[in-house]
Design an enzyme around this catalytic site. Structure first.
Site, PDB file in Angstrom:
ATOM      1  N   ASP A  33       5.481  -5.998   7.770  1.00 33.61           N
ATOM      2  CA  ASP A  33       6.264  -6.557   6.666  1.00 33.61           C
ATOM      3  C   ASP A  33       6.933  -7.878   7.056  1.00 33.61           C
ATOM      4  O   ASP A  33       7.247  -8.092   8.230  1.00 33.61           O
ATOM      5  CB  ASP A  33       7.335  -5.536   6.270  1.00 33.61           C
ATOM      6  N   ASN A  35       5.816 -11.099   5.966  1.00 35.42           N
ATOM      7  CA  ASN A  35       4.961 -12.295   5.981  1.00 35.42           C
ATOM      8  C   ASN A  35       5.400 -13.317   4.939  1.00 35.42           C
ATOM      9  O   ASN A  35       5.419 -14.518   5.194  1.00 35.42           O
ATOM     10  CB  ASN A  35       3.504 -11.912   5.689  1.00 35.42           C
ATOM     11  N   TRP A  38       8.604 -15.054   5.958  1.00 32.39           N
ATOM     12  CA  TRP A  38       8.298 -15.956   7.084  1.00 32.39           C
ATOM     13  C   TRP A  38       7.751 -17.276   6.541  1.00 32.39           C
ATOM     14  O   TRP A  38       8.157 -18.360   6.984  1.00 32.39           O
ATOM     15  CB  TRP A  38       7.272 -15.290   8.005  1.00 32.39           C
ATOM     16  N   ARG A  46       2.848 -17.976   0.500  1.00 34.92           N
ATOM     17  CA  ARG A  46       2.897 -16.635   1.091  1.00 34.92           C
ATOM     18  C   ARG A  46       1.640 -16.329   1.914  1.00 34.92           C
ATOM     19  O   ARG A  46       1.707 -15.668   2.956  1.00 34.92           O
ATOM     20  CB  ARG A  46       3.046 -15.591  -0.016  1.00 34.92           C
ATOM     21  N   THR A  79      -1.776   0.549  -2.190  1.00 36.54           N
ATOM     22  CA  THR A  79      -2.340   0.766  -3.534  1.00 36.54           C
ATOM     23  C   THR A  79      -1.560  -0.036  -4.576  1.00 36.54           C
ATOM     24  O   THR A  79      -2.056  -0.252  -5.674  1.00 36.54           O
ATOM     25  CB  THR A  79      -2.304   2.275  -3.901  1.00 36.54           C
ATOM     26  N   ASN A  81      -0.324  -3.165  -3.907  1.00 34.98           N
ATOM     27  CA  ASN A  81      -0.408  -4.606  -3.639  1.00 34.98           C
ATOM     28  C   ASN A  81      -1.336  -5.361  -4.603  1.00 34.98           C
ATOM     29  O   ASN A  81      -1.305  -6.598  -4.653  1.00 34.98           O
ATOM     30  CB  ASN A  81      -0.841  -4.870  -2.192  1.00 34.98           C
ATOM     31  N   TRP A  82      -2.130  -4.635  -5.397  1.00 36.62           N
ATOM     32  CA  TRP A  82      -2.987  -5.310  -6.386  1.00 36.62           C
ATOM     33  C   TRP A  82      -2.151  -6.053  -7.419  1.00 36.62           C
ATOM     34  O   TRP A  82      -2.643  -6.930  -8.118  1.00 36.62           O
ATOM     35  CB  TRP A  82      -3.892  -4.298  -7.099  1.00 36.62           C
ATOM     36  N   SER A 211       7.929   3.229   2.271  1.00 38.02           N
ATOM     37  CA  SER A 211       6.977   2.557   1.372  1.00 38.02           C
ATOM     38  C   SER A 211       5.618   3.256   1.276  1.00 38.02           C
ATOM     39  O   SER A 211       4.579   2.600   1.340  1.00 38.02           O
ATOM     40  CB  SER A 211       6.792   1.096   1.781  1.00 38.02           C
TER      41      SER A 211
HETATM   42  C1  FPP Z   1       3.931  -7.235   3.634  1.00 37.66           C
HETATM   43  O1  FPP Z   1       4.677  -8.418   3.752  1.00 37.66           O
HETATM   44  C2  FPP Z   1       2.582  -7.504   4.105  1.00 37.66           C
HETATM   45  C3  FPP Z   1       1.467  -7.290   3.365  1.00 37.66           C
HETATM   46  C4  FPP Z   1       1.489  -6.753   2.005  1.00 37.66           C
HETATM   47  C5  FPP Z   1       0.139  -7.653   3.900  1.00 37.66           C
HETATM   48  C6  FPP Z   1      -0.045  -7.397   5.369  1.00 37.66           C
HETATM   49  C7  FPP Z   1      -1.327  -7.997   5.759  1.00 37.66           C
HETATM   50  C8  FPP Z   1      -1.515  -8.778   6.851  1.00 37.66           C
HETATM   51  C9  FPP Z   1      -0.500  -9.036   7.893  1.00 37.66           C
HETATM   52  C10 FPP Z   1      -2.856  -9.364   7.075  1.00 37.66           C
HETATM   53  C11 FPP Z   1      -3.666  -8.315   7.719  1.00 37.66           C
HETATM   54  C12 FPP Z   1      -4.981  -8.783   8.058  1.00 37.66           C
HETATM   55  C13 FPP Z   1      -5.684  -8.204   9.026  1.00 37.66           C
HETATM   56  C14 FPP Z   1      -6.996  -8.763   9.329  1.00 37.66           C
HETATM   57  C15 FPP Z   1      -5.182  -7.045   9.804  1.00 37.66           C
HETATM   58  P1  FPP Z   1       5.194  -9.132   2.441  1.00 37.66           P
HETATM   59  O2  FPP Z   1       4.154 -10.064   1.982  1.00 37.66           O
HETATM   60  O3  FPP Z   1       5.612  -8.113   1.440  1.00 37.66           O
HETATM   61  O4  FPP Z   1       6.414  -9.918   3.009  1.00 37.66           O
HETATM   62  P2  FPP Z   1       7.807 -10.165   2.277  1.00 37.66           P
HETATM   63  O5  FPP Z   1       8.455  -8.804   2.132  1.00 37.66           O
HETATM   64  O6  FPP Z   1       8.537 -11.043   3.233  1.00 37.66           O
HETATM   65  O7  FPP Z   1       7.521 -10.819   0.984  1.00 37.66           O
END
Ligand code: FPP
Length: 255
Positions: A33, A35, A38, A46, A79, A81-82, A211
């Site tokens: 979590d 990304n 960040w 994003r 499920t 995230n779509w 989650s």
């Molecule tokens: C949650 O952070 C992260 C995700 C929904 C996606 C995670 C996927 C990756 C790190 C890529 C994976 C790829 C491979 C090849 C393993 P968020 O986007 O909800 O972050 P936020 O809470 O800061 O918005």
């Protein structure tokens, strides 16, 4: 028996941090979590956070294998995230494509079985095909190989619902008595059927909730929360999580 091996009955691996011997969890799972935050902090889209998050996954998965973690499982796409913008969903699918291609090329040499867990039926056909190829290669690796699992289109409740449906079908067909349904038979119908429950579940980014991740399997898992955002998560952070885990006393409901 050690602090976390009562469920598995296996001797824990040992590894060295700063000269001290410590037990390494057999199965570590991570909710990757943070990304988006960040990327936002840097004025980036994003998807840039997911790209760096995928790099972090590679680094940490390799580190886990090197220190003797047998199973490393990550929540890569839920499920739910779509519901994200199509552009972000597409970027994540492209990261999966790239990683699965790499896995197919290097998995046997590296000796790590890559698996994808979740309801794969709704994924794009080309990704389903890549997953089939990767699973076929993983099947050729021996029992001793470390396993890296990506949970894609995964939801804990959805997984349990599917297991209940499968068991209900067996009952209807007269192959199973309702009273013969056990915790083990439920576990055997989950995506994780062939792996032990996670010993340690890590959630970075300051959020403190599960989650919908590994709901059944986490009954006795230790949780570790840190404010570090996943793209910044380093091998030092993994060491800190394992050291913290080593200080816990796991009693599995006993005393
Ligand atoms: C949650 O952070 C992260 C995700 C929904 C996606 C995670 C996927 C990756 C790190 C890529 C994976 C790829 C491979 C090849 C393993 P968020 O986007 O909800 O972050 P936020 O809470 O800061 O918005």
């Amino acid at each position: 028996m050690g602090i976390f091996d009562r469920l598995t009955g296996k001797k824990p691996e040992k590894s060295q941090t700063m000269g001290e011997e410590r037990a390494v969890p057999r199965h570590i799972a991570v909710i990757m979590d943070g990304n988006g935050r960040w990327a936002k902090k840097r004025g980036l889209p994003r998807k840039a956070g997911h790209k760096v998050g995928a790099e972090t996954f590679r680094t940490i998965a390799t580190y886990c294998k090197d220190i003797g973690v047998q199973y490393f499982t990550v929540y890569a796409f839920s499920t739910e995230n779509w519901k994200r913008p199509q552009d972000e969903v597409d970027a994540l699918m492209n990261l999966f494509r790239t990683y699965l291609r790499e896995a197919a090329e290097t998995m046997v040499k590296r000796g790590v079985a890559v698996r994808v867990l979740g309801d794969l039926s709704v994924l794009p056909a080309d990704i389903r095909q890549q997953i089939d190829e990767v699973h076929a290669l993983a099947d050729t690796l021996g029992e001793q190989a470390a396993t890296a699992s990506l949970c894609i289109n995964y939801g804990g409740r959805d997984e349990i619902k599917n297991a209940v449906r499968a068991l209900a079908r067996e009952v209807r067909e007269g192959r199973l008595e309702p009273d013969a349904i056990t915790e083990d038979s439920i576990s055997a119908h989950l995506y994780t059927a062939h792996m032990p429950d996670p010993d340690l579940i890590i959630r970075p980014s300051g959020e403190v909730r599960t989650s919908n991740f590994l709901l059944w399997q986490s009954a006795y898992s230790e949780y570790y929360f840190t404010d570090v955002l996943w793209p910044d998560f380093s091998t030092r952070d993994m060491d800190a999580a394992i050291d913290n885990f080593n200080q816990r006393s796991r009693r599995f409901g006993g005393v």
